[in-house]
Design a protein around this motif. Structure first.
Motif, PDB file in Angstrom:
ATOM      1  N   ASP B 217       0.825  -1.202   0.000  1.00  5.89           N
ATOM      2  CA  ASP B 217       0.000   0.000   0.000  1.00  5.89           C
ATOM      3  C   ASP B 217       0.860   1.253   0.000  1.00  5.89           C
ATOM      4  OD1 ASP B 217      -2.421  -1.132  -0.198  1.00  5.89           O
ATOM      5  OD2 ASP B 217      -2.858  -1.135   1.951  1.00  5.89           O
ATOM      6  N   ALA B 218       1.926   1.216   0.797  1.00  5.23           N
ATOM      7  CA  ALA B 218       2.806   2.377   0.836  1.00  5.23           C
ATOM      8  C   ALA B 218       3.473   2.574  -0.522  1.00  5.23           C
ATOM      9  CB  ALA B 218       3.846   2.200   1.934  1.00  5.23           C
ATOM     10  N   VAL B 219       3.803   1.473  -1.187  1.00  9.04           N
ATOM     11  CA  VAL B 219       4.405   1.566  -2.516  1.00  9.04           C
ATOM     12  C   VAL B 219       3.453   2.273  -3.461  1.00  9.04           C
ATOM     13  CG1 VAL B 219       5.079   0.199  -4.524  1.00  9.04           C
ATOM     14  CG2 VAL B 219       5.931  -0.421  -2.264  1.00  9.04           C
ATOM     15  N   ARG B 220       2.192   1.892  -3.383  1.00  7.35           N
ATOM     16  CA  ARG B 220       1.188   2.483  -4.256  1.00  7.35           C
ATOM     17  C   ARG B 220       1.004   3.964  -3.934  1.00  7.35           C
ATOM     18  NH1 ARG B 220      -2.933  -1.392  -3.168  1.00  7.35           N
ATOM     19  NH2 ARG B 220      -1.474  -3.016  -3.769  1.00  7.35           N
ATOM     20  N   ALA B 221       1.010   4.262  -2.637  1.00  8.09           N
ATOM     21  CA  ALA B 221       0.806   5.662  -2.234  1.00  8.09           C
ATOM     22  C   ALA B 221       1.936   6.547  -2.750  1.00  8.09           C
ATOM     23  CB  ALA B 221       0.714   5.762  -0.723  1.00  8.09           C
ATOM     24  N   LEU B 222       3.089   5.937  -3.049  1.00  7.92           N
ATOM     25  CA  LEU B 222       4.205   6.729  -3.559  1.00  7.92           C
ATOM     26  C   LEU B 222       4.249   6.705  -5.090  1.00  7.92           C
ATOM     27  CD1 LEU B 222       6.819   5.675  -0.894  1.00  7.92           C
ATOM     28  CD2 LEU B 222       5.806   7.931  -1.166  1.00  7.92           C
ATOM     29  N   GLY B 223       3.154   6.274  -5.696  1.00  7.71           N
ATOM     30  CA  GLY B 223       3.043   6.379  -7.148  1.00  7.71           C
ATOM     31  C   GLY B 223       3.727   5.265  -7.905  1.00  7.71           C
ATOM     32  N   LYS B 224       4.023   4.152  -7.227  1.00 10.37           N
ATOM     33  CA  LYS B 224       4.698   3.055  -7.925  1.00 10.37           C
ATOM     34  C   LYS B 224       3.695   1.930  -8.165  1.00 10.37           C
ATOM     35  CE  LYS B 224       8.308   5.514  -6.948  1.00 10.37           C
ATOM     36  NZ  LYS B 224       9.646   5.201  -6.557  1.00 10.37           N
ATOM     37  N   ASN B 225       3.834   1.283  -9.318  1.00 14.88           N
ATOM     38  CA  ASN B 225       2.922   0.219  -9.702  1.00 14.88           C
ATOM     39  C   ASN B 225       3.386  -1.102  -9.081  1.00 14.88           C
ATOM     40  OD1 ASN B 225       1.323  -1.653 -10.932  1.00 14.88           O
ATOM     41  ND2 ASN B 225       1.554  -0.809 -12.983  1.00 14.88           N
ATOM     42  N   ALA B 226       2.820  -1.435  -7.937  1.00 17.19           N
ATOM     43  CA  ALA B 226       3.283  -2.621  -7.201  1.00 17.19           C
ATOM     44  C   ALA B 226       3.036  -3.905  -7.990  1.00 17.19           C
ATOM     45  CB  ALA B 226       2.586  -2.701  -5.843  1.00 17.19           C
ATOM     46  N   VAL B 227       1.901  -3.964  -8.681  1.00 22.58           N
ATOM     47  CA  VAL B 227       1.583  -5.194  -9.419  1.00 22.58           C
ATOM     48  C   VAL B 227       2.595  -5.415 -10.547  1.00 22.58           C
ATOM     49  CG1 VAL B 227      -0.129  -6.332 -10.871  1.00 22.58           C
ATOM     50  CG2 VAL B 227      -0.849  -5.110  -8.829  1.00 22.58           C
ATOM     51  N   LEU B 228       2.959  -4.345 -11.237  1.00 20.90           N
ATOM     52  CA  LEU B 228       3.947  -4.469 -12.318  1.00 20.90           C
ATOM     53  C   LEU B 228       5.281  -4.964 -11.767  1.00 20.90           C
ATOM     54  CD1 LEU B 228       4.661  -3.903 -15.325  1.00 20.90           C
ATOM     55  CD2 LEU B 228       5.569  -1.726 -14.550  1.00 20.90           C
ATOM     56  N   LEU B 229       5.687  -4.404 -10.633  1.00 26.08           N
ATOM     57  CA  LEU B 229       6.957  -4.819 -10.043  1.00 26.08           C
ATOM     58  C   LEU B 229       6.916  -6.302  -9.667  1.00 26.08           C
ATOM     59  CD1 LEU B 229       7.570  -1.677  -7.840  1.00 26.08           C
ATOM     60  CD2 LEU B 229       9.118  -2.508  -9.602  1.00 26.08           C
ATOM     61  N   LYS B 230       5.785  -6.719  -9.090  1.00 27.96           N
ATOM     62  CA  LYS B 230       5.666  -8.123  -8.706  1.00 27.96           C
ATOM     63  C   LYS B 230       5.695  -9.011  -9.944  1.00 27.96           C
ATOM     64  CE  LYS B 230       1.968  -7.931  -5.838  1.00 27.96           C
ATOM     65  NZ  LYS B 230       1.003  -8.527  -4.908  1.00 27.96           N
ATOM     66  N   LEU B 231       5.042  -8.538 -10.985  1.00 27.50           N
ATOM     67  CA  LEU B 231       4.999  -9.309 -12.230  1.00 27.50           C
ATOM     68  C   LEU B 231       6.404  -9.485 -12.793  1.00 27.50           C
ATOM     69  CD1 LEU B 231       2.657 -10.545 -13.658  1.00 27.50           C
ATOM     70  CD2 LEU B 231       2.425  -8.494 -15.044  1.00 27.50           C
ATOM     71  N   GLN B 232       7.175  -8.397 -12.794  1.00 27.09           N
ATOM     72  CA  GLN B 232       8.544  -8.470 -13.323  1.00 27.09           C
ATOM     73  C   GLN B 232       9.381  -9.441 -12.498  1.00 27.09           C
ATOM     74  OE1 GLN B 232       9.559  -4.335 -13.137  1.00 27.09           O
ATOM     75  NE2 GLN B 232       9.021  -3.969 -15.288  1.00 27.09           N
ATOM     76  N   SER B 233       9.233  -9.340 -11.185  1.00 26.81           N
ATOM     77  CA  SER B 233       9.986 -10.241 -10.316  1.00 26.81           C
ATOM     78  C   SER B 233       9.584 -11.679 -10.579  1.00 26.81           C
ATOM     79  CB  SER B 233       9.725  -9.870  -8.856  1.00 26.81           C
ATOM     80  OG  SER B 233       9.860 -10.974  -8.023  1.00 26.81           O
ATOM     81  N   PHE B 234       8.288 -11.874 -10.746  1.00 21.99           N
ATOM     82  CA  PHE B 234       7.780 -13.220 -10.983  1.00 21.99           C
ATOM     83  C   PHE B 234       8.350 -13.796 -12.282  1.00 21.99           C
ATOM     84  CE2 PHE B 234       4.080 -16.270 -11.133  1.00 21.99           C
ATOM     85  CZ  PHE B 234       4.361 -16.848  -9.918  1.00 21.99           C
ATOM     86  N   MET B 235       8.413 -12.949 -13.310  1.00 20.49           N
ATOM     87  CA  MET B 235       8.925 -13.410 -14.606  1.00 20.49           C
ATOM     88  C   MET B 235      10.425 -13.684 -14.528  1.00 20.49           C
ATOM     89  SD  MET B 235       6.748 -10.985 -17.173  1.00 20.49           S
ATOM     90  CE  MET B 235       7.470 -11.604 -18.688  1.00 20.49           C
ATOM     91  N   LEU B 236      11.152 -12.837 -13.833  1.00 20.97           N
ATOM     92  CA  LEU B 236      12.606 -13.033 -13.731  1.00 20.97           C
ATOM     93  C   LEU B 236      12.912 -14.347 -13.012  1.00 20.97           C
ATOM     94  CD1 LEU B 236      15.517 -12.010 -14.063  1.00 20.97           C
ATOM     95  CD2 LEU B 236      15.277 -10.861 -11.853  1.00 20.97           C
ATOM     96  N   GLY B 237      12.252 -14.550 -11.880  1.00 20.20           N
ATOM     97  CA  GLY B 237      12.476 -15.788 -11.132  1.00 20.20           C
ATOM     98  C   GLY B 237      12.090 -17.007 -11.948  1.00 20.20           C
ATOM     99  N   ALA B 238      10.979 -16.878 -12.686  1.00 17.67           N
ATOM    100  CA  ALA B 238      10.519 -17.980 -13.524  1.00 17.67           C
ATOM    101  C   ALA B 238      11.549 -18.293 -14.606  1.00 17.67           C
ATOM    102  CB  ALA B 238       9.174 -17.641 -14.154  1.00 17.67           C
ATOM    103  N   ALA B 239      12.127 -17.253 -15.193  1.00 18.35           N
ATOM    104  CA  ALA B 239      13.122 -17.448 -16.250  1.00 18.35           C
ATOM    105  C   ALA B 239      14.337 -18.190 -15.710  1.00 18.35           C
ATOM    106  CB  ALA B 239      13.531 -16.093 -16.824  1.00 18.35           C
ATOM    107  N   ILE B 240      14.788 -17.798 -14.519  1.00 17.13           N
ATOM    108  CA  ILE B 240      15.937 -18.491 -13.924  1.00 17.13           C
ATOM    109  C   ILE B 240      15.574 -19.950 -13.661  1.00 17.13           C
ATOM    110  CG2 ILE B 240      17.488 -18.552 -11.935  1.00 17.13           C
ATOM    111  CD1 ILE B 240      17.135 -15.494 -11.746  1.00 17.13           C
ATOM    112  N   GLY B 241      14.324 -20.156 -13.178  1.00 22.39           N
ATOM    113  CA  GLY B 241      13.843 -21.519 -12.983  1.00 22.39           C
ATOM    114  C   GLY B 241      13.869 -22.299 -14.289  1.00 22.39           C
ATOM    115  N   GLY B 242      13.438 -21.654 -15.368  1.00 19.72           N
ATOM    116  CA  GLY B 242      13.434 -22.301 -16.688  1.00 19.72           C
ATOM    117  C   GLY B 242      14.821 -22.782 -17.060  1.00 19.72           C
ATOM    118  N   LEU B 243      15.816 -21.938 -16.853  1.00 19.78           N
ATOM    119  CA  LEU B 243      17.193 -22.315 -17.196  1.00 19.78           C
ATOM    120  C   LEU B 243      17.631 -23.520 -16.361  1.00 19.78           C
ATOM    121  CD1 LEU B 243      19.749 -21.709 -18.792  1.00 19.78           C
ATOM    122  CD2 LEU B 243      20.473 -20.190 -16.940  1.00 19.78           C
ATOM    123  N   SER B 244      17.285 -23.516 -15.089  1.00 21.45           N
ATOM    124  CA  SER B 244      17.707 -24.642 -14.253  1.00 21.45           C
ATOM    125  C   SER B 244      17.043 -25.929 -14.717  1.00 21.45           C
ATOM    126  CB  SER B 244      17.403 -24.362 -12.777  1.00 21.45           C
ATOM    127  OG  SER B 244      16.035 -24.557 -12.516  1.00 21.45           O
TER     128      SER B 244
END
Lengths: 256, 348, 238, 305
Positions: B217-244
């Motif tokens: 909530d605080a992230v959102r209140a500061l004008g940052k898109n929390a869902v987008l950040l989570k999505l990016q993190s999710f994709m990055l971790g998934a990609a590393i998982g894919g390589l493994s």
């Protein structure tokens, strides 16, 4: 119309059987400190949540700075310059004070995944420029000494300051403060009030919910009173202070 | 500093144990173990981006690993296990690997979009369900994936690139050259990825992820898109998982529906918790120690049963995995290398 | 007659160890008294009630109930001893019916139930009317009455009230205070935390003013109401 | 289509019972219990251990032979043992965690460790092969166009009866009401004089007994395996999420829908030859439900954000 930074029309929100907010008309003038008071459960925080888009309203419209923001995402509204704080202070506990400020201040562009990966020299420069602003703000808030402490190590009052400082990093057009003085000792309260009033002089509009009536009356140009979801009084502090509705619903009369 | 000394000693004792308990073929066992450790460590690094950096509960890592592996294998020359017909055409391996990684990231996007708005424990249920859906589909669509018979004869694409000196070195120490090559590539990938991640972790993006972990909530209140950040993190971790996952199937030389079962994810989680959630090198270290423990469970099995069969060996192993997860989560949630200040005890 | 029901000595308490919100509070509630606790936000008024009720850890000081020290207090055991508490928020079980809410108040007692229900229903007719409805559907004022009913049905000697007037309309506030008065007249000692300080002080026998987790002023309600320092600090010059 | 309805009803009753138990525990304790499946399996395996003939070739660590007692007695003993098991889990593991303020996520990870641990203990002690109870084989008969064995019908009736009893228990008994009270707010419950620790303990016992019963039904309808609980756990989650997590009635309903849906989908044309994928459909449905109505069909919106 052009003088209204924020304008709200027939905003409604119900929770089950309870009408939490029912505000017909609310306009915020530019360059004022406006305070929202009222008994607990009057719907002040819900009203805050609705206008900052942290909750969806059931009906009604909100416009900010000439734009209709009724269904805008909360973070986009914050980017337009409406920044809020929370009743229960929300700092990033496991990040240092400095990092808290850095996060607030850094541009969305720099936080892009690719930009952060490449870390161009312009990004590094911008981060450096940020340092100055952070130091200035921390200085202003008397938090410089705590710069490298984890945010969770701060006292309640210091957390309030940090949250305010974080909001300032966004250079907001309007600051919505939810009980900025709650749990803050009298000395720090004085200091906070002075900071808030200085911010206002520097052109930041302030809308705050606060229970400390003395503080509210001292600092505000306009006081809005809510009870049971509705606005029951609105005007200069002196007017509100003597408004019969207000005395009955909130301030309380001593005759039992 | 103290924890690094402890980590060093743990590693040293582990390696000594391997060589002492395998008088002949110690090097072979060591390489086998380090290769698996590398692969699981890489996978754990992926989950660490999710959980340690961003606070996302991913219990479906097997699906990301699996989609990376299947995509890559199907794009290079291979043959389906049951039919045995060799499909000899395909993309060059590096491109196939890249596509595999991208596929894993896209699966992350697909899963993340609907679920990242929900509370943490919902994400746990959804990801574990998604992994199960993936496994069931792989099993059922046999004419594409080979189902339970799997896919074979794809390793050549990788092994052809093995330099001669690796082969010579392996032969002189009685090590499997194919495995040595996979293991080496895995650990090189770990180093490269950790370098990239350490850069990202200090960057504004990494900082933003930590803020999301603390308070959305605080992230959102500061004008940052929390869902987008989570999505990016999710994709990055998934990609590393894919390589493994890709390394995992090249290590086996085959891939079947049963390769990517849910317990694979739990193995990886155990390695992560052991090493230290949130720390950069923790997951890799955790994976090594985890595999040493796993390797030594067989002697426990021999102690409990006179001549343990496969079922008993597996049983003892997983009993210990379960205990490890519980024990560390309860008594040392920061793992071996994690920061005490960043304990995850109070995560809601 | 005027034996102390609750006595608090040097109480230190808070949610987290090392961050005490109460830093040595003293307080006495005698039989048949209404004692109100006022003070600015964050002074520790609600925290004091929670600490007495055993909902948060105590790091120092002592609490006595009818002369016996309460050690390692468990909230549910206090109810058996005769202390009832009405919290400020979430004070009714929303998904339970009115009747079930009242029944929960009786959990620890083995008394004959039907009479107690009758008593509560005759005191709050609105609750009888709606007894089969879910508490979540009640209005704010009705919830407050239900919360009172739930607390009273266990026949307590002491009632702790945390801002009973919060969020209520003036009419509902009057009603609630009427009830509190008659509850007190029936012989229940009342410890009242109120934001509406004037109302509270004019209503109570004695009052305590807390500030930053410490006692600031103590005295008879009507004296505090006139005390210049108290007016300056907490009542405003209205 | 109709020939699958019988199987659908049977699976539905299993999942509905499992979902009620899971949902009840979640409601009162806020624990997302991944070890729920292992309690289900515990019930089934214990019943197998009690009832199988002593000379049967069940493994049981090569040392213990089955007891060979009457089936009904075995069932009752197993369910009671499940209750004890659940109670011990609460007292020895989850209560200490709660007193030390462990967050929900940390506890969730602990339940995953517990689930792996228990499941493989079963693998070591019990047979890895699917095993049936010693009950005579029955032929399927036609009941209003639905194909079921007489025993299946008994199981269905008993299953429904148990669900009704659970409903009555929660609605009308003192303890049931207190469980709902603690679910609403455990602080308010304790200041009303309810010992929430006690209620949570009762909930663990009750939920575990229900889970054990679920496992035995599953064993009667299909067979007993060391990993039977884990195999069905995801469907139970799907049922719980579909109905709305934390609501008992919703869980019953959602579980039932999932069970019937899984079996009916076998009859669909495009599913021809893809029997394994039937579970995938139920899980996909769960994800879709979360997308459009995250609180589930009967759930409360406050519980999800």
């Amino acid at each position: 119309m052009s003088n209204n930074l924020l304008s709200v029309r027939s905003l409604k929100k119900r929770f089950g059987g309870l009408e939490a907010v029912n505000v017909d008309k609310f306009d915020l003038n530019k360059n004022e400190i406006t305070s929202l008071i009222g008994p607990n459960g009057a719907g002040k925080t819900t009203f805050f949540d609705l206008i900052t888009r942290f909750q969806n309203s059931d009906s009604g419209s909100i416009s900010f700075d000439g734009k209709n923001v009724t269904s805008l995402n909360s973070y986009k509204l914050a980017r337009l310059g409406m920044v809020r704080t929370f009743q229960l202070t929300r700092v990033f506990d496991r990040m240092s004070v400095y990092e808290n400020m850095q996060f607030a201040g850094s541009s969305i562009n720099n936080e892009g995944f690719l930009n952060s990966l490449i870390q161009s020299s312009s990004l590094k420069n911008q981060e450096k420029l940020l340092t100055e602003k952070i130091n200035e703000t921390l200085e202003l808030l008397n938090l410089s000494e705590m710069k490298n402490a984890y945010a969770r190590e701060l006292s309640g009052g210091q957390k309030k300051l940090l949250e305010l400082g974080r909001s300032l990093m966004k250079s907001p057009k309007i600051l919505l403060l939810d009980e900025p003085l709650a749990g803050v000792n009298p000395k720090l309260s004085e200091q906070l009030l002075e900071i808030i009033s200085n911010l206002n002089k520097n052109g930041i509009n302030i809308l705050m919910v606060e229970h400390n009536i003395d503080a509210v009356m001292k600092i505000s140009e306009r006081v809005v009173v809510m009870a049971e979801g509705k606005i029951i009084s609105d005007g200069k502090p002196d007017f509100v202070r003597s408004d019969k509705n207000v005395i009955e619903a909130y301030l309380g009369s001593s005759d039992e | 500093m103290k924890k690094y000394i402890i980590a060093f000693f743990l590693l040293a004792i582990s390696f000594m144990y391997i060589f002492l308990s395998n008088e002949t073929g110690g090097a072979r066992v060591f390489v086998n173990l380090m290769t698996f450790a590398g692969i699981y460590g890489l996978a754990a690094i992926g989950i660490n981006v999710h959980f340690g950096w961003t606070g996302l509960l991913n219990f479906g890592h097997a699906a990301f690993m699996g989609i990376g592996a299947y995509t890559t294998v199907l794009l290079i020359p291979h043959s389906l296990g049951r039919e045995g017909v060799v499909i000899s055409s395909g993309l060059p391996l590096p491109i196939a690997i890249l596509v595999g990684i991208v596929a894993a990231a896209l699966l992350g996007l697909l899963l993340g979009l609907p679920t990242l708005r929900l509370r943490g424990d919902y994400l746990a249920i959804v990801t574990i369900a998604a992994a199960e859906i993936f496994r069931l589909l792989v099993r059922d669509f046999e004419n594409l994936t080979g189902g339970v018979y799997g896919i074979i004869q794809f390793s050549d694409s990788l092994q052809n690139s093995r330099p001669d000196f690796i082969t010579r070195f392996s032969e002189s120490y009685d090590i499997s050259p194919a495995q040595f090559w996979v293991g080496m590539l895995t650990w090189i990938s770990i180093i490269v990825i950790l370098l990239i991640l350490s850069r990202l972790k200090k960057s504004p993006w990494g900082r933003a992820l930590r803020a999301v972990r603390e308070d959305e909530d605080a992230v959102r209140a500061l004008g940052k898109n929390a869902v987008l950040l989570k999505l990016q993190s999710f994709m990055l971790g998934a990609a590393i998982g894919g390589l493994s996952g890709i390394f995992l199937v090249f290590n086996y030389g085959t891939v079947q529906a049963s390769t990517f079962v849910p317990v694979l994810t739990f193995y990886v989680w155990a390695a992560l918790i052991l090493g230290g959630v949130g720390s950069l090198g923790g997951p890799a270290l955790g994976a090594v120690i985890f595999w040493v423990i796993i390797a030594s469970t067989d002697s426990i099995s021999r102690f409990l049963f006179e001549s343990p069969d496969g079922q008993q060996l597996a049983g003892v192993r997983f009993v210990i995995v379960g205990l490890l997860i519980m024990f560390f989560m309860i008594f040392r949630p920061s793992g071996i290398l994690g920061k005490k200040e960043e304990l995850l005890l109070d995560v809601k | 007659m005027n034996n102390p029901l609750i006595e608090v000595n040097g109480l230190a308490s808070g949610y987290v160890k090392g961050l005490n919100i109460l830093q040595g509070v003293d307080l006495v509630l005698k039989e048949n008294e209404v004692v109100s606790i006022i003070g600015p936000n964050g002074a520790g008024k609600s925290t004091l009630l929670k600490a007495i009720m055993g909902l948060i850890p105590i790091f120092g000081g002592k609490i006595y109930f009818k002369g016996n020290e309460l050690i390692e207090i468990k909230s549910h055991e206090l109810v058996q001893k005769g202390i009832a508490y009405v919290p400020q928020v979430s004070n009714v079980f929303q998904s339970l019916t009115i009747e079930e809410n009242l029944e929960m108040g009786l959990w620890s007692t083995k008394n004959e139930h039907s009479n107690l229900f009758k008593e509560i229903y005759s005191m709050f007719p609105i609750l009888k009317e709606k007894r089969k409805e879910r508490a979540g559907n009640l209005s704010g004022g009705q919830r407050q009455l239900l919360a009172l009913g739930r607390a009273l049905i266990s026949k307590p000697n002491v009632l702790l009230l945390d801002e009973p007037s919060a969020g209520l309309s003036p009419k509902a506030i009057n009603e609630v205070f009427q009830y509190i008065k008659s509850i007190n007249e029936s012989g229940v000692g009342i410890l009242l935390v109120e934001q509406n300080a004037k109302r509270a002080l004019s209503f109570c026998n004695r009052g305590y003013v807390l500030d930053q987790g410490r006692n600031a002023y103590t005295g008879l309600g009507k004296d505090l109401l006139k005390d210049k320092k108290v007016i300056d600090l907490y009542l405003g010059k209205l | 289509m109709l020939e699958q309805l019988g199987n659908g009803l049977l699976l539905g009753v299993i999942i509905a019972l499992g979902s009620v138990a899971l949902s009840l525990l979640y409601g009162v304790t806020r624990i997302v219990n991944f070890a729920h499946g292992e309690i289900i399996a515990f019930g089934a395996i214990m019943a197998l251990f009690f009832s199988s003939s002593p000379d049967s070739s069940l493994l049981y660590l090569d040392r213990f032979s089955p007891l060979g007692i009457n089936f009904l007695t075995s069932v009752i003993l197993s369910i009671l043992l499940c209750g004890v098991f659940g109670g011990l889990l609460e007292l020895c593991l989850f209560k200490p965690l709660r007193k030390n303020n462990f967050g929900n996520i940390a506890v969730l990870v602990v339940t995953i460790g517990l689930s792996i641990f228990l499941r493989h203990i079963y693998l070591l002690f019990a047979s890895a092969k699917p095993t049936s109870y010693i009950l005579e084989l029955q032929r399927r008969e036609d009941y209003f166009g639905v194909q079921l064995t007489p025993r299946n019908v008994q199981v269905l009736i008993i299953g429904f009866a148990v669900m009704v009893l659970v409903g009555i228990f929660l609605t009308y008994t003192r303890t049931g009401k207190a469980m709902r009270a603690v679910r609403d707010s455990s602080d308010l419950a304790s200041i009303s004089g309810i010992n929430s620790d006690y209620i949570i303990l009762v909930t663990w016992i009750f939920s575990s007994m229900l889970a054990g019963f679920t496992g035995i039904i599953q064993g009667v309808i299909n067979n007993v395996r060391w990993n039977m609980g884990f195999l069905i756990l995801l469907l139970i989650f799907a049922g719980t999420v579909l109905g709305g997590i934390g609501t008992s009635f919703g869980a019953m309903f959602g579980g039932f829908i999932i069970g019937i849906l899984v079996q009916l989908s076998v009859g669909l044309e495009f599913m021809d030859g893809h029997t394994e994928a039937k579970n995938a459909i139920a899980l996909a449905l769960m994800i879709i439900i979360l997308l459009v109505r995250p609180q589930g069909i009967f759930g409360n919106k406050d519980r999800i954000s």
